[in-house]
Design a protein around this motif. Sequence first.
Motif, PDB file in Angstrom:
ATOM      1  N   VAL A 172       1.591  -3.475  -7.140  1.00 49.59           N
ATOM      2  CA  VAL A 172       2.471  -3.174  -6.356  1.00 49.59           C
ATOM      3  C   VAL A 172       3.170  -1.762  -6.159  1.00 49.59           C
ATOM      4  O   VAL A 172       3.350  -0.984  -5.346  1.00 49.59           O
ATOM      5  N   TYR A 173       3.743  -1.716  -7.505  1.00 46.13           N
ATOM      6  CA  TYR A 173       4.372  -0.283  -7.644  1.00 46.13           C
ATOM      7  C   TYR A 173       3.657   0.971  -8.237  1.00 46.13           C
ATOM      8  O   TYR A 173       2.815   0.816  -8.838  1.00 46.13           O
ATOM      9  N   GLU A 174       4.297   2.105  -8.013  1.00 48.35           N
ATOM     10  CA  GLU A 174       3.620   3.258  -8.174  1.00 48.35           C
ATOM     11  C   GLU A 174       4.171   3.449  -9.907  1.00 48.35           C
ATOM     12  O   GLU A 174       4.885   3.082 -10.253  1.00 48.35           O
ATOM     13  N   MET A 203      11.125  -6.856 -12.155  1.00 44.37           N
ATOM     14  CA  MET A 203      11.556  -5.367 -12.018  1.00 44.37           C
ATOM     15  C   MET A 203      11.919  -4.902 -10.844  1.00 44.37           C
ATOM     16  O   MET A 203      11.462  -5.595  -9.741  1.00 44.37           O
ATOM     17  N   ILE A 204      12.892  -4.166 -10.611  1.00 42.95           N
ATOM     18  CA  ILE A 204      13.513  -3.807  -9.430  1.00 42.95           C
ATOM     19  C   ILE A 204      12.913  -2.422  -9.115  1.00 42.95           C
ATOM     20  O   ILE A 204      12.580  -1.539 -10.148  1.00 42.95           O
ATOM     21  N   GLU A 205      12.640  -2.097  -7.697  1.00 43.10           N
ATOM     22  CA  GLU A 205      12.028  -0.978  -7.519  1.00 43.10           C
ATOM     23  C   GLU A 205      12.487   0.342  -8.229  1.00 43.10           C
ATOM     24  O   GLU A 205      13.706   0.462  -8.258  1.00 43.10           O
ATOM     25  N   GLN A 254       4.129  -7.375 -15.665  1.00 39.49           N
ATOM     26  CA  GLN A 254       2.800  -7.823 -15.279  1.00 39.49           C
ATOM     27  C   GLN A 254       2.689  -8.750 -13.950  1.00 39.49           C
ATOM     28  O   GLN A 254       1.539  -8.710 -13.545  1.00 39.49           O
ATOM     29  N   GLN A 255       3.802  -9.179 -13.674  1.00 38.52           N
ATOM     30  CA  GLN A 255       3.870  -9.787 -12.424  1.00 38.52           C
ATOM     31  C   GLN A 255       3.580  -9.245 -11.158  1.00 38.52           C
ATOM     32  O   GLN A 255       3.142  -9.415  -9.939  1.00 38.52           O
TER      33      GLN A 255
END
Length: 603
Positions: free
Chosen positions: A356-358, A1-3, A17-18
């Motif tokens: 990690v991400y929102e 996934m890219i931000e 998932q990662q």
Amino acid sequence: MIENKNNKLPKRKEIEQQYKWKLEDIYASNDEWEKDFVKVKELIPQMAQYKDKLADSSTTLLQALKLSDELSSLTERVFVYARMRRDEDNTNATYQALADRAKSLSIEVSGALSFITPEIISIPEQKLQEFLNKEPELEVYNHYINEILRQKKHVLSSNEEALLAATGEIAGAARDIFTMLNNADIKFPNIKNEKDEEVELTKGNFIHYMESGDRRVRQDAFKALYSSYIKQKNTLAASLNANVKKNIFYSRARKYPSALEASLDPDNVPKSVYDNLINTIHNHLHLMHRYVALRKKVLQLEELHMYDLYTPLVKEMNKHIYYKEALEIVEKALQPLGDDYIKALKMGFNEGWIDVYENEGKTGGAYSWGAYTTHPYVLLNYQGTMKDVFTLAHEMGHALHSYYTNKHQPYIYSQYKIFVAEVASTVNESLLMHHLLKNTKDQNEKAYLINHYLDEFRGTVFRQVMFAEFEKIIHEKAENGEALTPQLLSDIYHYLNVQYFGDQMFVDSEIDMEWSRIPHFYNSFYVYKYATGFAAATSLSRQILEEGQPAVDRYIGFLSSGDSDYPIEILRKAGVDLSTPQPIVDALKVFEEMLDQIEKLLL
């Protein structure tokens, strides 16, 4: 996934998932969680068999303490899982319910364990010593028991303790009133943003507008925010006054010389540490005044106002740092901490410690947390800025502190004190800053990084010490019978701002009301720990870079100590003696060196 680069947040299920933490390492399923919830419920009544029996024998005392640890550890696991599941998506009704149940369970367990400390205090010290000598397994509880006995002279009779306990809800009233006023009732005027569009000012976006490159926006936001607090000055002064009087009441009830000493005693920190901190900063205020003069020159202002303090002196680097890149940067920066630390760090990076991400509904900000029986976890909302890289390093500092503590300490000593909590995170930030400065050839990037450091230092050391001094002054005045009127509070605050910022700063009258909006003043004598923690971390990171392995060994020993000794002693063993002003002086030398560098770059 890219931000995510568009404005629409992904749903939780859309995140790969990662990039999610593995809470399955705590419980493989909600059914497994349910089993432990039931187990805690079954263990709670078992504690009752030890009530009024702890003095019977060393075996009884040991069994009670072991059951207490088992119950507490299991409850922690249940609570942490439920809350972190809810933090993934606060709109998820299943996990809202689990979190509510876990909170209620935690309160129930606290009640079931509440008899232990008073009972240990009531056992004659000679008898306790005999218990410790007779039962080898009690040895692990030695520091825990000695800590209870150390504060014995401030513990009252059982009837008086019951009466004080019953005042708990009343005691929290001042904070509750402030919280409701500050978070629910207070409303701020609209202002016009940089595009001349009308926008609502909130506490959440205030700093964003204070960082604006448009001075008109900064000034409007500043005046709009404080105009709202000024209208509530009498209520806000009354609530702060009530909180101060609560502190004085409890300190006198427990026979402490002052509210300050009552607050420092749980950490076994002498008053001299607090006083040394303030006095040392006073002796170095010329450095703060130099920083203010630099800001005035670089921003090319005839008058520097309080609303000019947050706008960056150097524009933020707008390069996007991908998460994988951030991991590599942090790993390289922390190499001085040695192979064992890096091995644990990579475990954290690769084995599901980090979220990690929102995503929609996810809790904002960042934190590190976990249960004693599992590895630590880190929540991020990574956006790809340099600030996010520092946040990653910071939170992994907390996580590795917990990792080493849990690896080397029994449960009873796994909850390290707030006094040392920010040290590990700030050591990581210091090492990251050193690495980035050493490896950049871009003068603008170098100036940006130094500006970041100076602003962090100003906010964490100078500002927090000013807060600490304000708390000390208002408590002393109240202890001497003076009334804390809105005018007196504002006069004291204005005087401190003039003293700390110097004659290059125009101290706007609005800032006199800043005392009225600081939540930390309701957790009294807390903020000084930010400054001591920052100073300790600065000293430790420098020792690690200059001494190498001996300093690393001492530092890993610090991370592994948990709450097994008093915070001052744990830091002393690591190489920082906060009973003297020296660590503060050393940190201020680093601030001065950074100031020298940025003056050469920008002036």
